[in-house]
Design a protein around this motif. Structure first.
Motif, PDB file in Angstrom:
ATOM      1  N   ILE A   1     -34.800 -90.961-135.693  1.00  0.00           N
ATOM      2  CA  ILE A   1     -33.760 -90.190-136.368  1.00  0.00           C
ATOM      3  C   ILE A   1     -34.295 -89.612-137.667  1.00  0.00           C
ATOM      4  O   ILE A   1     -34.009 -88.457-138.020  1.00  0.00           O
ATOM      5  CB  ILE A   1     -32.521 -91.076-136.621  1.00  0.00           C
ATOM      6  N   HIS A   2     -35.094 -90.391-138.368  1.00  0.00           N
ATOM      7  CA  HIS A   2     -35.668 -89.904-139.627  1.00  0.00           C
ATOM      8  C   HIS A   2     -36.543 -88.680-139.386  1.00  0.00           C
ATOM      9  O   HIS A   2     -36.478 -87.695-140.138  1.00  0.00           O
ATOM     10  CB  HIS A   2     -36.485 -91.008-140.296  1.00  0.00           C
ATOM     11  N   SER A   3     -37.341 -88.711-138.347  1.00  0.00           N
ATOM     12  CA  SER A   3     -38.202 -87.559-138.029  1.00  0.00           C
ATOM     13  C   SER A   3     -37.368 -86.322-137.720  1.00  0.00           C
ATOM     14  O   SER A   3     -37.721 -85.200-138.130  1.00  0.00           O
ATOM     15  CB  SER A   3     -39.095 -87.903-136.833  1.00  0.00           C
ATOM     16  N   ARG A   4     -36.258 -86.510-137.032  1.00  0.00           N
ATOM     17  CA  ARG A   4     -35.367 -85.380-136.716  1.00  0.00           C
ATOM     18  C   ARG A   4     -34.747 -84.826-138.001  1.00  0.00           C
ATOM     19  O   ARG A   4     -34.655 -83.607-138.173  1.00  0.00           O
ATOM     20  CB  ARG A   4     -34.287 -85.845-135.736  1.00  0.00           C
ATOM     21  N   PHE A   5     -34.350 -85.707-138.898  1.00  0.00           N
ATOM     22  CA  PHE A   5     -33.781 -85.258-140.169  1.00  0.00           C
ATOM     23  C   PHE A   5     -34.807 -84.458-140.972  1.00  0.00           C
ATOM     24  O   PHE A   5     -34.482 -83.407-141.544  1.00  0.00           O
ATOM     25  CB  PHE A   5     -33.325 -86.463-140.999  1.00  0.00           C
ATOM     26  N   ARG A   6     -36.020 -84.970-141.069  1.00  0.00           N
ATOM     27  CA  ARG A   6     -37.051 -84.288-141.854  1.00  0.00           C
ATOM     28  C   ARG A   6     -37.320 -82.885-141.296  1.00  0.00           C
ATOM     29  O   ARG A   6     -37.470 -81.929-142.059  1.00  0.00           O
ATOM     30  CB  ARG A   6     -38.356 -85.094-141.835  1.00  0.00           C
ATOM     31  N   LYS A   7     -37.375 -82.785-139.988  1.00  0.00           N
ATOM     32  CA  LYS A   7     -37.630 -81.482-139.369  1.00  0.00           C
ATOM     33  C   LYS A   7     -36.505 -80.509-139.675  1.00  0.00           C
ATOM     34  O   LYS A   7     -36.738 -79.319-139.930  1.00  0.00           O
ATOM     35  CB  LYS A   7     -37.795 -81.651-137.862  1.00  0.00           C
ATOM     36  N   ALA A   8     -35.269 -81.010-139.660  1.00  0.00           N
ATOM     37  CA  ALA A   8     -34.117 -80.143-139.927  1.00  0.00           C
ATOM     38  C   ALA A   8     -34.047 -79.727-141.388  1.00  0.00           C
ATOM     39  O   ALA A   8     -33.699 -78.578-141.707  1.00  0.00           O
ATOM     40  CB  ALA A   8     -32.836 -80.856-139.518  1.00  0.00           C
TER      41      ALA A   8
END
Length: 499
Positions: A117-124
């Motif tokens: 989830i953290h990786s998805r947040f950073r990308k967004a």
């Protein structure tokens, strides 16, 4: 009666056995540290609630060395190699008790999110904090700084000698400014602190770090944590729910706005429209992450800038050097831009030194060693150990920085060790952390810090007030408590329009 005695005996045996294990058989038993801290996490948590944990950790490093045991399963590092060994790795996650979500909140934020989830947040979120986005935000940043200047001008009165001067709490004004800026950039709408010259009630709840620390302590005791929904005062929950509701309303209003404006919501909307459905951020995730951004994008900058003023007021000669650099470079306020400020060596040196002496997050940045173990600064550790760089200890270490307690912007002008400052380890200086869990908004932070400090110093002469007010302002920065971040006292300054 016999059952009670047996139960008490079993509990005693359990704790004695655990204590013996922690002291003599635990994989970390070879590392030094105070006895009670090696036995239990409780001593560290108590010191944290007292607001002096980073100071105490430094004392322990000074006594025991570069690697110390500060909990039964926790190590603290002053060795600068630990930064690169821990934080660039995605799988070094924050231990769950140190990144808890508020009661009743299901959505994660950048602090609490697990790896995927953290990786998805950073990308967004990354496009919203890119160099390109930062340049687009500059007019908004400048708008609120100009409003700050107007408000400070209003505090000035004729002094009888043809000059205008006044006394103001620079900490408060900086706090108003950074909150208005990040509110506008996050939600398209400021908190109007500079308009009302009052702290928005929302801010007081959002920055209640002592309550957050208590929640963190409770997370260390699962049985007590399970009771939290039943023992938390209704008033506290209502305040939290009001904060969340305010965020929801403002985000919804921003989404429905037809204004073409570059802000975080605009970038997230663009991202959600362009990516596959499973990669999108939900409304709840946007709410929680923008709340995190507002705290990080205001409190940290207020700390750094207030710290810079504190030390500049103590060092009139260095304040004079900074004023001369800014005023000799620019003929008017209109000429001052983010791009030009980035090239001013002494301005950048002052801010770097302020970040070293007044780090926005002086506490340790804890991470958990992932599956398979890892080597940190030459120490091979097993899976599950909590590790951290001791931020305050590193930045105050004489082995990393010569004369570590001195305010010396000059140490940053050489790009490395010099004759005056033979110890200058830039590898120990990561005030915004680094890697995938580092601060996303570093470019924006530097833009705001440079512009606020430069425009204030260009327009005004600053000094300490005379008498008791000045003496109070001169109290040491280190006298303040730390509850994750600094509990900043008012900083009264004497302001005069520069001639």
């Amino acid at each position: 009666m016999g059952f009670v005695q047996a139960a008490v005996g079993a509990i005693v045996v359990y704790f004695v056995t655990k204590a013996i294990y922690n002291l003599y058989f635990h994989p970390l038993s070879r590392y030094p540290g105070p006895l009670l801290w090696r036995l239990s996490q409780l001593p560290q948590l108590v010191v944290m609630l007292q607001g002096v944990l980073p100071f105490r950790i430094k004392e322990l490093h000074d006594k025991y060395g570069d690697v110390i045991r500060v909990g039964p399963n926790e190590l603290s590092f002053v060795d600068s190699r630990a930064w690169k060994d821990i934080y660039p790795r995605k799988d070094f996650l924050r231990p769950p008790q140190w990144g808890a979500r508020p009661p009743g909140v299901e959505a994660h934020n950048l602090i609490s999110a697990p790896l995927e989830i953290h990786s998805r947040f950073r990308k967004a979120l990354a496009p919203a904090f890119s160099e390109k986005a930062t340049q687009e935000y500059e007019p908004t940043v400048r708008k609120y700084i100009d409003k700050l200047l107007v408000r400070l001008d209003e505090t000035l009165k004729p002094d009888g000698d043809g000059n205008e001067e006044g006394v103001a709490d620079i900490f408060q004004w900086l706090n108003f400014t950074t909150f208005d800026i990040i509110g506008d950039l996050s939600w398209g709408r400021a908190f109007h602190c500079l308009d009302s010259t009052k702290e928005h009630p929302f801010i007081a709840v959002l920055l209640h770090f002592k309550v957050a620390l208590i929640a963190t302590v409770i997370k260390h005791f699962p049985a007590l944590d399970a009771l939290m929904p039943y023992i938390t005062p209704a008033s506290a929950l209502n305040m939290l729910h009001n904060v969340i509701k305010t965020g929801q309303q403002r985000i919804q209003e921003r989404k429905e706005s037809v204004a073409e404006k570059k802000d975080v919501i605009a970038y997230l909307t663009q991202y959600n429209e362009s990516c596959v459905p499973e990669a999108r951020m939900t409304d709840e995730e946007i709410e929680q992450n923008t709340l995190t951004i507002i705290v990080a994008g205001s409190e940290t900058l207020t700390t750094a800038l207030t710290g810079a003023f504190h030390y500049l007021l103590m060092e009139n000669e260095k304040l004079g050097i900074l004023s001369e650099e800014i005023r000799s470079t620019f003929g008017s306020e209109e000429q001052i831009t983010g791009a030009k400020l980035a090239g001013l060596p002494y301005l950048n040196a002052v801010l770097s030194e302020a970040l070293r002496l007044c780090p926005p997050l002086p506490d340790s940045l804890r991470r958990r060693v992932p599956k398979g173990g890892a080597t940190i600064a030459g120490h091979t550790l097993h899976e599950g150990v909590t590790v951290a760089t001791a931020c305050w200890s590193q930045l105050q270490s004489a082995s990393h920085f010569s004369e570590p307690e001195s305010f010396a912007p000059e140490r940053w002008l050489h790009g490395g060790p010099s004759k005056t400052f033979p110890n200058h380890d830039a590898k120990a200086f990561y005030p915004f952390s680094l890697g995938p869990h580092g601060c996303l908004g570093q470019s924006l932070a530097w833009l705001e810090m440079r512009m606020i400090l430069a425009l204030l110093v260009w327009r005004y002469d600053f000094s300490l007030p005379l008498g008791s007010a000045g003496e109070k302002a001169a109290n040491g920065w280190r006298a303040q408590k730390i509850y994750w971040t600094w509990e900043k006292a008012p900083l009264l300054v004497r302001i005069r329009r520069a001639t």
